[in-house]
Design a protein around this motif. Structure first.
Motif, PDB file in Angstrom:
ATOM      1  N   THR A 149     -14.614  40.172  -0.421  1.00 57.70           N
ATOM      2  CA  THR A 149     -15.666  41.047   0.101  1.00 57.70           C
ATOM      3  C   THR A 149     -16.343  41.801  -1.036  1.00 57.70           C
ATOM      4  N   GLU A 150     -17.671  41.771  -1.029  1.00 58.08           N
ATOM      5  CA  GLU A 150     -18.468  42.463  -2.045  1.00 58.08           C
ATOM      6  C   GLU A 150     -19.424  43.417  -1.331  1.00 58.08           C
ATOM      7  N   THR A 151     -19.310  44.725  -1.638  1.00 60.29           N
ATOM      8  CA  THR A 151     -20.209  45.718  -1.045  1.00 60.29           C
ATOM      9  C   THR A 151     -21.358  46.001  -2.004  1.00 60.29           C
ATOM     10  N   ILE A 152     -22.587  45.788  -1.530  1.00 59.04           N
ATOM     11  CA  ILE A 152     -23.790  45.984  -2.343  1.00 59.04           C
ATOM     12  C   ILE A 152     -24.536  47.204  -1.834  1.00 59.04           C
ATOM     13  N   ILE A 153     -24.903  48.103  -2.745  1.00 56.45           N
ATOM     14  CA  ILE A 153     -25.547  49.368  -2.371  1.00 56.45           C
ATOM     15  C   ILE A 153     -27.010  49.361  -2.799  1.00 56.45           C
ATOM     16  N   ASN A 154     -27.895  49.779  -1.887  1.00 58.72           N
ATOM     17  CA  ASN A 154     -29.314  49.972  -2.199  1.00 58.72           C
ATOM     18  C   ASN A 154     -29.643  51.456  -2.178  1.00 58.72           C
ATOM     19  N   LYS A 155     -30.475  51.871  -3.125  1.00 53.94           N
ATOM     20  CA  LYS A 155     -30.930  53.256  -3.181  1.00 53.94           C
ATOM     21  C   LYS A 155     -32.370  53.349  -2.692  1.00 53.94           C
ATOM     22  N   GLN A 156     -32.669  54.463  -2.035  1.00 53.55           N
ATOM     23  CA  GLN A 156     -34.044  54.680  -1.604  1.00 53.55           C
ATOM     24  C   GLN A 156     -34.916  55.019  -2.801  1.00 53.55           C
ATOM     25  N   GLY A 157     -36.147  54.500  -2.773  1.00 51.62           N
ATOM     26  CA  GLY A 157     -37.117  54.818  -3.816  1.00 51.62           C
ATOM     27  C   GLY A 157     -38.324  55.482  -3.198  1.00 51.62           C
ATOM     28  N   PHE A 158     -39.454  55.425  -3.901  1.00 45.99           N
ATOM     29  CA  PHE A 158     -40.681  55.985  -3.345  1.00 45.99           C
ATOM     30  C   PHE A 158     -41.789  54.968  -3.545  1.00 45.99           C
ATOM     31  N   GLU A 159     -42.799  55.040  -2.668  1.00 46.68           N
ATOM     32  CA  GLU A 159     -43.927  54.143  -2.754  1.00 46.68           C
ATOM     33  C   GLU A 159     -45.174  54.923  -3.134  1.00 46.68           C
TER      34      GLU A 159
ATOM     35  N   SER B 145       0.846  -1.202   0.000  1.00 47.08           N
ATOM     36  CA  SER B 145       0.000   0.000   0.000  1.00 47.08           C
ATOM     37  C   SER B 145       0.873   1.240   0.000  1.00 47.08           C
ATOM     38  N   ILE B 146       0.278   2.339  -0.451  1.00 50.04           N
ATOM     39  CA  ILE B 146       0.941   3.641  -0.409  1.00 50.04           C
ATOM     40  C   ILE B 146      -0.103   4.661   0.011  1.00 50.04           C
ATOM     41  N   GLU B 147       0.275   5.589   0.864  1.00 52.85           N
ATOM     42  CA  GLU B 147      -0.661   6.576   1.400  1.00 52.85           C
ATOM     43  C   GLU B 147      -0.125   7.978   1.162  1.00 52.85           C
ATOM     44  N   ASP B 148      -1.033   8.899   0.798  1.00 50.40           N
ATOM     45  CA  ASP B 148      -0.635  10.283   0.528  1.00 50.40           C
ATOM     46  C   ASP B 148      -1.729  11.205   1.034  1.00 50.40           C
ATOM     47  N   ASN B 149      -1.380  12.450   1.310  1.00 51.05           N
ATOM     48  CA  ASN B 149      -2.406  13.426   1.679  1.00 51.05           C
ATOM     49  C   ASN B 149      -2.050  14.793   1.129  1.00 51.05           C
ATOM     50  N   ALA B 150      -3.089  15.646   1.015  1.00 47.97           N
ATOM     51  CA  ALA B 150      -2.921  16.998   0.484  1.00 47.97           C
ATOM     52  C   ALA B 150      -4.012  17.876   1.074  1.00 47.97           C
ATOM     53  N   VAL B 151      -3.859  19.190   0.946  1.00 48.09           N
ATOM     54  CA  VAL B 151      -4.837  20.144   1.452  1.00 48.09           C
ATOM     55  C   VAL B 151      -5.362  20.976   0.284  1.00 48.09           C
ATOM     56  N   VAL B 152      -6.690  21.028   0.157  1.00 48.60           N
ATOM     57  CA  VAL B 152      -7.335  21.822  -0.893  1.00 48.60           C
ATOM     58  C   VAL B 152      -8.119  22.945  -0.215  1.00 48.60           C
ATOM     59  N   TYR B 153      -7.943  24.179  -0.694  1.00 50.47           N
ATOM     60  CA  TYR B 153      -8.589  25.324  -0.063  1.00 50.47           C
ATOM     61  C   TYR B 153      -9.825  25.763  -0.827  1.00 50.47           C
ATOM     62  N   THR B 154     -10.863  26.111  -0.072  1.00 50.56           N
ATOM     63  CA  THR B 154     -12.007  26.823  -0.624  1.00 50.56           C
ATOM     64  C   THR B 154     -12.063  28.182   0.068  1.00 50.56           C
ATOM     65  N   PHE B 155     -12.887  29.085  -0.460  1.00 49.80           N
ATOM     66  CA  PHE B 155     -12.846  30.467   0.002  1.00 49.80           C
ATOM     67  C   PHE B 155     -14.225  30.952   0.434  1.00 49.80           C
ATOM     68  N   LYS B 156     -14.241  32.141   1.025  1.00 49.48           N
ATOM     69  CA  LYS B 156     -15.481  32.694   1.567  1.00 49.48           C
ATOM     70  C   LYS B 156     -15.843  33.998   0.854  1.00 49.48           C
ATOM     71  N   LEU B 157     -17.140  34.148   0.540  1.00 49.99           N
ATOM     72  CA  LEU B 157     -17.667  35.400   0.002  1.00 49.99           C
ATOM     73  C   LEU B 157     -18.358  36.143   1.131  1.00 49.99           C
ATOM     74  N   GLN B 158     -17.909  37.366   1.407  1.00 52.09           N
ATOM     75  CA  GLN B 158     -18.513  38.206   2.435  1.00 52.09           C
ATOM     76  C   GLN B 158     -19.282  39.338   1.750  1.00 52.09           C
TER      77      GLN B 158
END
Length: 241
Positions: free
Chosen positions: A196-206, A38-51
């Motif tokens: 990081t993603e900054t999302i902007i909302n604008k005020q409207g009228f009803e 037998s032969i054994e190996d290991n590795a690390v794989v990275y995933t990321f975060k969206l803020q």
């Protein structure tokens, strides 16, 4: 480059392969059972975060809580639970393509920073669809394109375990990463593995509610205009007379 942030965690993967010793052709192996190696190996794989940071009117505006999003990624036609056609069009995505919603529950902004995050993302292109916003603010007209292009470099300490075979040659039986240090960059800038993603909302009228004060004001203005028109008309007739 900055060291890895504790919020970005790699996914360790270990693989072990077992195989039988080769029985040489021409040998009498009727009473011989092949051994196993037998032969054994290991590795690390990275995933990321969206803020996601939600702001009112401008990038440094008031943080907005309770704004909800869904996150989509383009996938192949065979992908289970993918949407296309009318379903995709209804959320603002290209109806000719196939899309998979990444989040399982709604991404709702919270806290004093008006933020929410989605971890476990690979590099690639995603689309944020705003599904709910605050009162008196307008929903985004179309999805927001998000590009994850995070690069990482890992320096590590490794151990290689060898054992001699029957001919005295060295044979690798196990490869182990005993320690590692990872640095991240995004667009050639230091990163913690979080986009990081900054999302902007604008005020409207009803529109005014039926029966409310707005309707009363519009009615008064309408009556005033009608009265003025009638006065001008009657005045004109008197002059003609």
């Amino acid at each position: 480059m900055r060291l890895i942030d504790t919020t970005t965690v790699g996914n360790p993967n270990t693989a072990k392969l077992e195989y039988s010793n080769q029985i040489l052709p021409g040998k009498d192996d009727t009473d011989t059972k092949p051994g196993k190696d037998s032969i054994e190996d290991n590795a690390v794989v990275y995933t990321f975060k969206l803020q996601i940071l939600k702001r009112a009117e401008k990038a440094d505006g008031t943080p907005l809580q309770d704004v909800e999003f869904d996150l989509y990624k383009e996938v192949s036609e065979e992908t289970i639970n993918a949407i296309t056609g009318v379903e995709a069009k209804n959320v603002g995505l290209d109806s000719r393509k196939y899309w998979l919603k990444i989040n399982t529950g709604s991404l709702k902004t919270a806290g004093e920073n008006g933020e929410v995050s989605q971890p476990g993302l690979a590099n690639g292109t995603y689309y944020l669809v705003e599904t709910k916003t605050n009162k008196n603010y307008n929903l985004l007209k179309e999805p927001v394109k998000v590009e994850l292009k995070i690069q990482y470099t890992t320096s590590m300490t490794e151990t290689w375990n060898w054992t001699p075979d029957s001919d005295g040659n060295k044979k690798l039986v196990k490869h182990t990463i005993t320690s590692s240090k990872t640095t991240f960059t995004e667009n050639e800038t230091n990163s913690t593995g979080i986009h990081t993603e900054t999302i902007i909302n604008k005020q409207g009228f009803e529109l005014p509610i039926t029966g409310g004060m707005g309707t009363v004001l519009f009615s008064i203005a309408g009556f005033a205009l009608m009265a003025g028109a009638a006065f001008v008309l009657l005045k004109g007739r008197r002059k003609d007379a």
